[in-house]
Design an enzyme around this catalytic site. Structure first.
Site, mmCIF file in Angstrom:
data_model
loop_
_atom_site.group_PDB
_atom_site.id
_atom_site.type_symbol
_atom_site.label_atom_id
_atom_site.label_comp_id
_atom_site.label_asym_id
_atom_site.label_seq_id
_atom_site.Cartn_x
_atom_site.Cartn_y
_atom_site.Cartn_z
ATOM 1 N N GLN A 1 -7.405 4.389 -2.817
ATOM 2 C CA GLN A 1 -6.782 3.332 -1.930
ATOM 3 C C GLN A 1 -5.518 3.224 -1.750
ATOM 4 O O GLN A 1 -4.897 2.398 -1.231
ATOM 5 C CB GLN A 1 -7.338 1.845 -2.708
ATOM 6 C CG GLN A 1 -8.811 1.762 -2.886
ATOM 7 C CD GLN A 1 -9.547 1.680 -1.676
ATOM 8 O OE1 GLN A 1 -8.839 1.628 -0.492
ATOM 9 N NE2 GLN A 1 -10.717 2.014 -1.507
ATOM 10 N N LYS B 1 -11.311 8.250 3.195
ATOM 11 C CA LYS B 1 -10.538 7.097 3.379
ATOM 12 C C LYS B 1 -9.227 7.385 4.096
ATOM 13 O O LYS B 1 -8.323 6.323 3.957
ATOM 14 C CB LYS B 1 -10.398 6.378 1.839
ATOM 15 C CG LYS B 1 -11.627 6.164 1.249
ATOM 16 C CD LYS B 1 -11.337 5.330 -0.154
ATOM 17 C CE LYS B 1 -12.673 5.571 -1.196
ATOM 18 N NZ LYS B 1 -13.748 4.303 -0.873
HETATM 19 N N1 PMP Z 1 -11.555 4.960 -6.857
HETATM 20 C C1 PMP Z 1 -11.325 3.870 -6.107
HETATM 21 C C2 PMP Z 1 -10.137 3.264 -6.098
HETATM 22 C C3 PMP Z 1 -12.134 3.670 -4.620
HETATM 23 O O1 PMP Z 1 -11.737 2.917 -4.047
HETATM 24 C C4 PMP Z 1 -13.036 4.548 -4.512
HETATM 25 C C5 PMP Z 1 -14.216 4.565 -3.299
HETATM 26 N N2 PMP Z 1 -14.687 3.128 -3.313
HETATM 27 C C6 PMP Z 1 -13.414 5.771 -5.364
HETATM 28 C C7 PMP Z 1 -12.631 5.857 -6.332
HETATM 29 C C8 PMP Z 1 -14.603 6.789 -5.024
HETATM 30 O O2 PMP Z 1 -14.261 7.466 -4.045
HETATM 31 P P1 PMP Z 1 -15.519 8.287 -3.433
HETATM 32 O O3 PMP Z 1 -16.699 7.546 -3.297
HETATM 33 O O4 PMP Z 1 -14.952 9.051 -2.003
HETATM 34 O O5 PMP Z 1 -15.482 9.471 -4.324
#
Ligand code: PMP
Length: 409
Positions: free
Chosen positions: A209, A232
């Site tokens: 984030q 993201k």
């Molecule tokens: N850590 C945080 C702080 C996140 O916001 C997210 C996604 N919601 C993740 C890890 C996991 O990311 P991903 O699903 O793209 O592997």
């Protein structure tokens, strides 16, 4: 370098770079306020993917044939592009993975296997995403080690005093988020790294984030590992990055075994390739790397400082506007916050709030945000969460507030 100053009006135009945002939803203008879950993609990223498949696609092996060389060059150029983006010292400190989740699993599994023993401790914070909890839990179970948790206060601030109390001779690694996806809190990552290193303890930061909202310099932060997801960051799904200091990538064991990660294989033993290839078993996601590089070009042309300022202004505006809604309470009121506004409304579940927003063309996440321990800390089941990106504007916030006003018992 001095980022080009962008004004609000320029940001207004950027919405047009994202074709999907022009799509009406439920017959209304789309207010996309769910970029913390995933961002929409600018046309130039979509075009880069199309061009890759129209002109350059092959598997990556050097010196096999023209297109294979071309795909390999694009993949390695993307690695260098990422290195520059996070200011890593070396391109071989950049490991391509599926996303943040895989990056953290990679470190938890390999670090766990090599360095975790019975009685050891891994130190986390109370606001971690499940992807920065569960992999460590698995590694701890295998080693007979334990998780320790740094609490957060009522604003969602990281309790640095408790951190200093909890870090000790049994601590093997600190794994902490840079920005909380559920509360928006920006953690004092640099201070955490300094304190951990003073105790000889490495730090993994979950940058999922943070990465699209401020310039991240892994050398200035000093962290040993930094994980983030392309999706993201205006890039495709299925590509992400693990930055690892070369000392660590040299001494951790491989994660998965397979093709592309070896120098020699006999049935008796395998000699692994050097990092980063040692950690990249199998056919890589070249398409994803190409899309990620295109997204980074797009972002840096706008400038991370300008993006951060734009999003901060929107967050301030939104925070002030939602205060007009009776019974609404913001969850996560840290001094320094990322582009995230989490809230609950008296008498309504998060799901009910989310549905009301959806009916008005407002896309926002509602639920526990894969951070159940953080929700429990506040004694709630979940929140509704509006999250901001470079393409959002005040109109999106006004649409959110108008939708919230329709909540009636
Ligand atoms: N850590 C945080 C702080 C996140 O916001 C997210 C996604 N919601 C993740 C890890 C996991 O990311 P991903 O699903 O793209 O592997």
């Amino acid at each position: 370098s001095c980022p080009r100053r962008m004004m609000g009006a320029d940001f207004q135009r950027l919405r047009n770079d994202f074709p999907l945002l022009a799509r009406p939803v439920r017959g209304q203008r789309l207010a996309y306020l769910d970029s913390a879950a995933t961002t929409q993609k600018p046309l130039e990223v979509i075009e880069a993917l199309r061009r890759y498949y129209l002109e350059d696609n092959a598997n990556t092996h050097r010196g096999v044939h023209f297109l294979s060389d071309r795909a390999t060059e694009l993949y390695e150029a993307a690695r260098e592009r990422v290195r520059r983006f996070v200011n890593a010292a070396r391109a071989d400190e950049i490991v391509f993975v599926r996303g943040t989740t895989e990056a953290i699993n990679l470190v938890a599994a390999t670090f766990g296997r090599a360095f975790l023993r019975a009685g050891d401790e891994i130190l986390l914070s109370a606001m971690e995403h499940h992807s920065n909890i569960v992999p460590w839990q698995i590694a701890c179970e295998q080693a007979g080690a334990q998780l320790r948790v740094v609490p957060i206060d009522d604003d969602g601030e990281f309790r640095f005093d408790e951190f200093e109390r909890l870090i000790g001779p049994r601590t093997r690694l600190v794994a902490v988020t840079h920005v909380s996806n559920a509360l928006g809190t920006v953690t004092p990552l640099r201070r955490i790294v300094e304190r951990a290193h003073a105790a000889g303890v490495p730090v993994l930061a979950d940058g999922a984030q943070a990465i699209a909202h401020a310039a991240v310099d892994v050398q200035a932060l000093g962290c040993d590992f930094y994980a983030f997801s392309g999706h993201k960051l205006y890039a495709p799904m299925g590509i992400g990055v693990l930055y690892g200091k070369s000392e660590w990538l040299a001494k951790l064991p491989p994660y998965q075994g397979g093709g592309h990660m070896i120098r020699d294989v006999t049935f008796a033993r395998t000699e692994y390739d050097l990092p980063p290839r040692k950690y990249e078993a199998g056919t890589p996601n070249v398409e994803g790397a190409v899309g990620l590089a295109a997204a980074l070009d797009y972002l840096e042309r706008i400038g991370l400082a300008a993006i951060g300022a734009h999003e901060r202004a929107l967050l301030d505006y939104a925070t002030a506007r939602v205060a007009e809604i009776g019974g609404l309470r913001v969850i996560g009121t840290a001094r320094e916050k990322g582009a995230i506004l989490s809230f609950v409304v008296d008498g309504f579940t998060a799901g009910e709030v989310g549905s009301a927003l959806d009916r008005h063309g407002v896309a926002a996440r509602s639920g526990h945000h894969c951070a159940l321990p953080a929700m429990r800390r506040f004694g709630i089941e979940g929140t509704a969460r509006a999250s901001f990106a470079l393409y959002n504007d005040r109109e999106d916030v006004d649409q959110l507030v108008a939708a919230l006003r329709t909540l009636r018992r």
